[in-house]
Enzyme design. Structure first.
Site, short mmCIF file in Angstrom:
data_model
loop_
_atom_site.label_atom_id
_atom_site.label_comp_id
_atom_site.label_asym_id
_atom_site.label_seq_id
_atom_site.Cartn_x
_atom_site.Cartn_y
_atom_site.Cartn_z
N HIS A 1 2.93 13.21 6.75
CA HIS A 1 3.97 12.52 6.79
C HIS A 1 3.97 11.47 7.92
O HIS A 1 3.56 11.81 8.71
CB HIS A 1 5.21 13.41 6.61
CG HIS A 1 5.12 14.60 7.62
ND1 HIS A 1 4.44 15.43 7.68
CD2 HIS A 1 5.96 14.44 8.89
CE1 HIS A 1 4.47 16.27 8.76
NE2 HIS A 1 5.35 15.94 9.32
N GLN A 2 4.69 10.44 7.75
CA GLN A 2 4.88 9.11 8.80
C GLN A 2 6.21 9.41 9.09
O GLN A 2 6.94 9.17 8.43
CB GLN A 2 4.32 8.28 8.12
CG GLN A 2 4.62 6.87 9.31
CD GLN A 2 3.62 5.84 9.02
OE1 GLN A 2 2.49 6.12 9.66
NE2 GLN A 2 4.10 4.73 8.42
#
Length: 206
Positions: free
Chosen positions: A164-165
């Site tokens: 996840h960013q």
């Protein structure tokens, strides 16, 4: 409501020192800091902040079982704090934000490493990052951003099994006494209200 003053921590006597004369052993309070209880380990200069409520996030497994990022897309946008959904990725508010409006762009597929993304996934992840920046600027007037990923447990990933960013909006003066000294983030808006505000400003959404 005001907090009551803390009672002074009573230190245990060590190294063979005796209790003060007249002290009643039955009246001794248990020391409240772990390093004052004795036991195994070498004392250091760090205090520990125990956050058992995060265990639901940390227990993500490689098979996808119990992974919140795999469960969120099954929820409604409001329940899951989802801001926008794409073909291969979605954008969601962080449940434990560093700043108000802290977003994460997440692939639907349960993959751990950036190199595991296929072309469609990493292209849309980049596109959703761009759209998130535009939405946050419009919704909150963000003046800057911290963007990045923590890949692997040793890099600090809370959910290492599902990439996840992070996209954290920043404003001048948003780092002050509270987070630096008080170790407390002050969030001026409830998460569901923040989700609705950013979703309404998402490019292409009317």
């Amino acid at each position: 409501m005001t907090a009551e003053p803390e009672e002074p921590v009573e230190r245990e006597e060590r190294h063979g020192r005796e209790e003060p004369s007249g002290a009643d052993p039955g009246d001794r309070r248990s020391p409240r800091l772990e390093e004052e209880r004795g036991g195994a380990g070498v004392p250091d200069n760090f205090q520990r902040l125990w956050t058992p409520h995060r265990m639901a996030y940390i227990k993500a497994t490689g098979s996808g079982g119990g992974c919140p990022f795999c469960e969120i897309p099954k929820m409604t946008d409001e329940e899951g704090l989802v801001v926008s959904r794409g073909e291969t990725v979605y954008t969601v508010l962080n449940l434990y934000p560093y700043n108000s409006g802290h977003l994460m762009v997440v692939p639907y597929r349960h993959v751990a490493d950036y190199g595991d993304l296929d072309e469609a996934e990493y292209v849309e992840l980049a596109e959703f990052t761009r759209l998130a920046l535009a939405a946050l600027r419009k919704a909150s007037g963000a003046q800057g951003f911290n963007i990045g990923m923590n890949l692997g447990l040793v890099a600090g990933a809370g959910i290492a099994a599902h990439l996840h960013q992070h996209i954290v909006p920043r404003w001048g003066g948003d780092t002050n006494f509270m987070p630096v000294v008080g170790h407390t983030n002050v969030l001026p808006q409830l998460l569901r209200e923040t989700r609705r505000m950013i979703a309404d400003c998402w490019p292409g959404e009317d």
